[in-house]
Design a protein around this motif. Structure first.
Motif, short mmCIF file in Angstrom:
data_model
loop_
_atom_site.label_atom_id
_atom_site.label_comp_id
_atom_site.label_asym_id
_atom_site.label_seq_id
_atom_site.Cartn_x
_atom_site.Cartn_y
_atom_site.Cartn_z
N ARG A 29 0.86 -1.20 0.00
CA ARG A 29 0.00 0.00 0.00
C ARG A 29 0.89 1.24 0.00
O ARG A 29 1.63 1.48 0.94
CB ARG A 29 -0.92 0.01 1.23
N GLU A 55 -1.43 -1.07 -4.27
CA GLU A 55 -2.53 -0.12 -4.13
C GLU A 55 -1.95 1.28 -3.98
O GLU A 55 -1.07 1.51 -3.15
CB GLU A 55 -3.36 -0.49 -2.89
N ILE A 57 -2.67 5.07 -2.96
CA ILE A 57 -3.64 5.83 -2.16
C ILE A 57 -3.24 7.29 -2.19
O ILE A 57 -2.07 7.62 -2.00
CB ILE A 57 -3.63 5.32 -0.70
N LEU A 186 -0.01 1.76 5.80
CA LEU A 186 0.81 2.03 4.62
C LEU A 186 2.12 1.23 4.67
O LEU A 186 2.59 0.88 5.75
CB LEU A 186 1.17 3.51 4.54
#
Lengths: 360, 344
Positions: A29, A55, A57, A186
């Motif tokens: 992430r 991912e 973000i 994260l």
């Protein structure tokens, strides 16, 4: 176009993407802090090219978006000061404050002008000495040095009708505050290139040291971002998180000492109110006492009505990476770029605007 | 997602963005003007109305011009006012014939500037083979207008067998663009107060009627024509996709763009796809005819850099999809708000 096209070349992107796909077997992430990264990722459709394990973000790196409603209300009040004109960057115009926007104030006859540089505001002040010109200083370390230099120049020229409202914010401590909120899980950060061109890489070292997180300072072209993602994947694989610079053509570890010096001459650290993150100590920039005369927040006695937060707007959570824009019930329904409810839908760099405009 | 927005009922005043050619303009036109004036001639919402008089079809259109600065590299407000209306007529396949000219002039406006504007209008009109046959002048108090505003209206004859409308795009059709985008937008921006930067770039302001005549000589299978003025290529393609109920797919690396325009856009954070053009057209042409039409365009001075930039598909309905240089795709949306440089 030379020096641009190379960074958007599909042929050059392929081996980087293949390497990312080969290495990124575990979920990762990553937060892109900067709004310009958010736009680049959406504009070039990079999400579709990355493996599902990665991912991306969006973080609190759109200066307009993180400006609190309170500061926006103050900007509106400044536009209503008799005999004053507000000079602002264009993307502030349509951001909804509690009850108005600068665009609406202009439609209602207030003097609100779009400028491209704080120096344009200074020039206006010299051209119309009978008016008070108030420049809205919104932005991160990228913008702050130019505003600082303008403030010092205004003082040197002895201008009495030029004012600056400083709603500037600084990035590193905000990342710390974001991590301390604890809601966002994260593995690493795609760190902002232009902010880092000013502050360098050292202020981010706490990310690895205290939180064990990877960080890469990235350029803004699609190949820059893909290369940064690859560097983050490799850091993660190696188990040695640290701050690396991908954007070497723009960023030195020490940053830009001259810009930092000018900033230091005009500003001192202050607390700042962030949308979504709340009040964070030491992340604002207030004018030093020597420049108090041009500090709009001290020069004008403003009657700012009680701040109202918009019902249902989840910009705060979007900015902290807690939800994707589509996770907000208003997204693309009550809240569109034409009729924005929150700032993330207004600014060109806002996560919601990027998701609306380019699809996610 | 990307639902078309509903009426901005919360707005009580007209904003500048209502005139930017983007989503808000579109909404103002459909929710106010079309609703009030509704009739079968207006409803297609093409650049000009198509009238049937005496067994013939005529195109009729009007436009107002409010550009700042009034004189710019490559043209002036007068040339713009003539080219704009000629081009709107041409976009229905018509041969432009007669124009009107209405002037709203601010008290104190320079007479020699007015003379220069009028001379430029006459020169442009006669070069394009149209006549200015009626007009009107109003002078308003100082501050009541910004120097000079010009309105032109025009009529033109639509030849037999020509059937051009924004509603005619069909899956399989090719999308042609007559040349580089953003030239006018950047030429004007470079002169704006506070943004002056040096460029040798000129506005592309030009009458496109001859180009259209030549294109139609090659093939009558030209389904749509539109000039990407305010709102740029992006808005034009979106309008066509909506009117025809089709998806339009565009290849980013096939869109011609001058290096100077690209450079200015990189610096200012602007998207060339939304910048205004005043001498370009988009044509949607049947697949079989596309190559022939393209060659004819490239042989014309105003179409030298023409290119096939994409194609029409069934899906996604009413959307424009851009394939970026990286080979990835994204939605190309209409302009929202005033296109302005951003903070960083």
């Amino acid at each position: 176009m030379k020096f641009i096209d190379e960074y958007r070349d599909g042929e050059k992107a392929r081996p980087i993407l293949e390497e990312i796909h080969r290495l990124a077997k575990e979920p990762l992430r990553l937060m892109e802090v900067c709004g310009t990264h958010t736009v680049s990722i959406a504009r070039y459709g990079l999400r579709q090219a990355l493996p599902e394990t990665i991912e991306l973000i969006s973080g609190p790196g759109c200066p307009v978006c993180v400006t609190s409603n309170r500061d926006l209300d103050k900007a509106i009040s400044l536009a209503r000061v008799p005999g004053a004109a507000v000079a602002t960057f264009g993307d502030m115009m349509r951001v909804p404050a509690s009850e108005s926007t600068l665009a609406l104030e202009r439609a209602n006859g207030r003097d609100v002008r779009v400028v491209y540089s704080p120096l344009d505001g200074l020039k206006m002040a010299e051209q119309v000495p009978q008016m008070k010109i108030i420049f809205l200083g919104v932005g991160f370390e990228t913008t702050a040095p130019a505003v600082a230099a303008t403030a010092l120049e205004a003082r040197n020229r002895g201008l009495k009708n030029f004012f600056i409202f400083s709603a500037h914010k600084t990035v590193p401590k905000a990342l710390k505050a974001l991590l301390d909120l604890g809601g966002t899980k994260l593995d690493g950060f795609i760190l902002p290139g232009h902010v880092s061109a000013i502050i360098g890489s050292h202020p981010y070292e706490f990310l690895a040291a205290e939180y064990g997180l990877a960080g890469v300072i990235s350029g803004f072209e699609p190949l820059d971002i893909l290369q940064s993602v690859l560097m983050l994947v490799r850091q993660r694989k190696s188990g040695r998180p640290r701050v690396e610079i991908q954007y070497k053509r723009g960023v030195k570890p020490v940053g830009n000492p001259r810009a930092l010096e000018v900033m230091g001459q005009a500003f001192e650290p202050a607390d700042a109110e962030w949308r979504g993150l709340g009040r964070i100590a030491g992340t604002g920039l207030a004018f030093r006492e020597e420049l108090a005369e041009l500090d709009a927040s001290r020069a004008f006695e403003l009657k700012v009505p009680a701040t109202k937060e918009t019902k249902g707007c989840r910009c705060g959570e979007v900015l902290c990476g807690l939800i994707r824009p589509e996770g907000c019930a208003l997204f693309a329904k009550a809240c569109t770029p034409d009729n924005p409810v929150g700032p993330c839908m207004v600014s060109f760099e806002g996560s919601c605007a990027a998701a609306y405009k380019y699809g996610s | 997602m990307n639902q078309r927005s509903t009426v901005s009922s919360s707005l009580e005043k007209i904003l500048l963005a209502h005139g930017s050619g983007g989503e808000l303009s579109h909404e103002l036109v459909t929710s106010l003007f079309v609703k009030a004036f509704r009739n079968p001639i207006l409803d297609p919402l093409d650049d000009g109305a198509v009238l049937r008089i005496g067994g013939k079809r005529w195109a009729f259109t009007t436009d107002s011009y409010v550009v700042t600065p009034i004189f710019f590299p490559g043209g002036d407000i007068g040339k713009l006012a003539i080219c704009g209306t000629i081009n709107d007529l041409s976009m229905s396949g018509a041969k432009p014939l007669y124009l009107s000219a209405g002037f709203i002039i601010e008290e104190g406006f320079s007479l020699s500037d007015l003379q220069a504007i009028v001379a430029s209008m006459q020169e442009t009109a006669s070069a394009a083979g149209v006549k200015i046959v009626t007009g009107d002048t109003k002078v308003v108090n100082r501050g009541g207008a910004d120097g000079i505003f010009i309105n032109t209206a025009g009529i033109g004859a639509i030849p037999e067998g020509v059937n051009i409308s924004g509603r005619n795009a069909r899956p399989g059709d090719r999308v042609l663009l007559s040349g580089t985008i953003g030239d006018h937008g950047v030429a004007i921006l470079s002169l704006r107060e506070g943004l002056q930067f040096f460029t040798t770039l000129e506005s592309d302001c030009a009458p496109l009627n001859q180009l259209v005549v030549e294109m139609l000589e090659v093939s009558k299978d030209i389904h749509c024509l539109r000039d990407p003025t305010r709102g740029g290529l992006s808005s034009t393609l979106n309008e066509l996709a909506r009117q025809s109920g089709v998806g339009i797919w565009v290849e980013e690396n096939r869109i011609p763009i001058k290096e100077q325009v690209q450079g200015a856009c990189e610096l200012l954070g602007l998207d060339p796809l939304i910048l205004a053009n005043e001498g370009k057209l988009v044509a949607i042409v049947a697949e079989e005819a596309a190559e022939m039409v393209l060659q004819r365009m490239q042989a014309h001075p105003f179409g030298r850099e023409a290119a096939i930039i994409g194609e029409v598909r069934e899906e996604p309905i009413e959307k424009v999809v851009l394939r970026t240089r990286l080979g990835l795709t994204r939605i190309m949306d209409m302009v929202v708000g005033e296109p302005l440089p951003r903070i960083c």
